[in-house]
Write a protein that holds these residues in place. Sequence first.
Motif, mmCIF file in Angstrom:
data_model
loop_
_atom_site.group_PDB
_atom_site.id
_atom_site.type_symbol
_atom_site.label_atom_id
_atom_site.label_comp_id
_atom_site.label_asym_id
_atom_site.label_seq_id
_atom_site.Cartn_x
_atom_site.Cartn_y
_atom_site.Cartn_z
ATOM 1 N N PHE A 12 -7.436 9.083 76.919
ATOM 2 C CA PHE A 12 -6.060 9.500 76.691
ATOM 3 C C PHE A 12 -5.915 10.344 75.432
ATOM 4 C CE2 PHE A 12 -4.595 6.253 79.692
ATOM 5 C CZ PHE A 12 -3.563 6.939 80.299
ATOM 6 N N PHE A 13 -6.700 10.091 74.405
ATOM 7 C CA PHE A 13 -6.465 10.722 73.119
ATOM 8 C C PHE A 13 -7.598 11.622 72.635
ATOM 9 C CE2 PHE A 13 -2.501 8.847 72.373
ATOM 10 C CZ PHE A 13 -2.534 7.616 72.994
ATOM 11 N N SER A 14 -8.459 12.031 73.522
ATOM 12 C CA SER A 14 -9.558 12.916 73.135
ATOM 13 C C SER A 14 -9.067 14.332 72.932
ATOM 14 C CB SER A 14 -10.631 12.918 74.213
ATOM 15 O OG SER A 14 -11.222 11.651 74.289
ATOM 16 N N GLN A 15 -9.719 15.023 71.993
ATOM 17 C CA GLN A 15 -9.485 16.439 71.798
ATOM 18 C C GLN A 15 -10.840 17.122 71.792
ATOM 19 O OE1 GLN A 15 -7.275 17.535 68.400
ATOM 20 N NE2 GLN A 15 -5.398 16.664 69.166
ATOM 21 N N VAL A 16 -10.907 18.249 72.468
ATOM 22 C CA VAL A 16 -12.177 18.912 72.645
ATOM 23 C C VAL A 16 -12.069 20.354 72.159
ATOM 24 C CG1 VAL A 16 -13.904 19.570 74.354
ATOM 25 C CG2 VAL A 16 -12.560 17.499 74.684
ATOM 26 N N PHE A 17 -12.796 20.696 71.093
ATOM 27 C CA PHE A 17 -12.859 22.065 70.609
ATOM 28 C C PHE A 17 -11.487 22.712 70.548
ATOM 29 C CE2 PHE A 17 -17.249 21.750 70.513
ATOM 30 C CZ PHE A 17 -17.759 21.333 71.719
ATOM 31 N N GLY A 18 -10.477 22.032 70.049
ATOM 32 C CA GLY A 18 -9.134 22.585 69.969
ATOM 33 C C GLY A 18 -8.383 22.510 71.287
ATOM 34 N N GLN A 19 -9.009 21.985 72.327
ATOM 35 C CA GLN A 19 -8.382 21.877 73.635
ATOM 36 C C GLN A 19 -8.056 20.409 73.893
ATOM 37 O OE1 GLN A 19 -7.793 24.863 74.866
ATOM 38 N NE2 GLN A 19 -9.097 25.682 73.279
ATOM 39 N N LYS A 20 -6.802 20.117 74.087
ATOM 40 C CA LYS A 20 -6.393 18.737 74.341
ATOM 41 C C LYS A 20 -6.527 18.437 75.832
ATOM 42 C CE LYS A 20 -3.036 19.024 70.664
ATOM 43 N NZ LYS A 20 -1.644 19.082 70.308
ATOM 44 N N TRP A 21 -7.011 17.264 76.135
ATOM 45 C CA TRP A 21 -7.069 16.794 77.511
ATOM 46 C C TRP A 21 -6.799 15.308 77.521
ATOM 47 C CZ3 TRP A 21 -10.581 13.030 78.671
ATOM 48 C CH2 TRP A 21 -11.667 12.891 77.821
ATOM 49 N N HIS A 22 -6.310 14.825 78.616
ATOM 50 C CA HIS A 22 -6.103 13.384 78.724
ATOM 51 C C HIS A 22 -6.049 12.960 80.192
ATOM 52 C CE1 HIS A 22 -1.975 14.935 78.934
ATOM 53 N NE2 HIS A 22 -1.690 13.854 79.599
#
Length: 189
Positions: A12-22
Amino acid sequence: MRQVTTILFLLFFSQVFGQKWHLDDIDKSKEFKYKYTFTFENAEDSSSFIFKKKDTKSISTIQITDNKGDTVVYATIKVNDLENDTSLIILTSTEGLVKLELKPSKYNLEITSIGYDKFIFNFDIFENESFNLKVQLGLGPELGIYAIHSKAILSEPEILAIVNCVKENREVKYTKCNDIKRYFIMTQY
């Protein structure tokens, strides 16, 4: 159960290389039970500015461009006088320019324009001072939202690979990023 809760919390709270996903939804009645969503944030394209004070009482200027140097027309500039609790809202001209005269005070400036990041700046003006402010607005987040529909929980490396595939192929056709036996990607607006 605790491990599943921890995994879901991380998803739910991961952020990847400036890209938010959940993980957006789990619907066990569907074949593709898990729905992950992400957007592209344009993190590499941020706002910048040059602020120069002048020791003369004259007209202050604010010039708005994008990071390519192109004029941003009709940007909204909200000038908040923090000491007197007043606000002034101005639109930039077709040249992306605003000219104004401010009294000595503490100010908060908010610049907004569709498709660009919001720019906020605080400054003081003293007696017999004016300024020139040049702002290059960074691009705002893309409006498109991408959804990954999967049959099973995806690991972070799998999601990163899918996000990267979509990023690299979104100008042409990102459908080649699908693994239809495991997941497929759709665009939402």
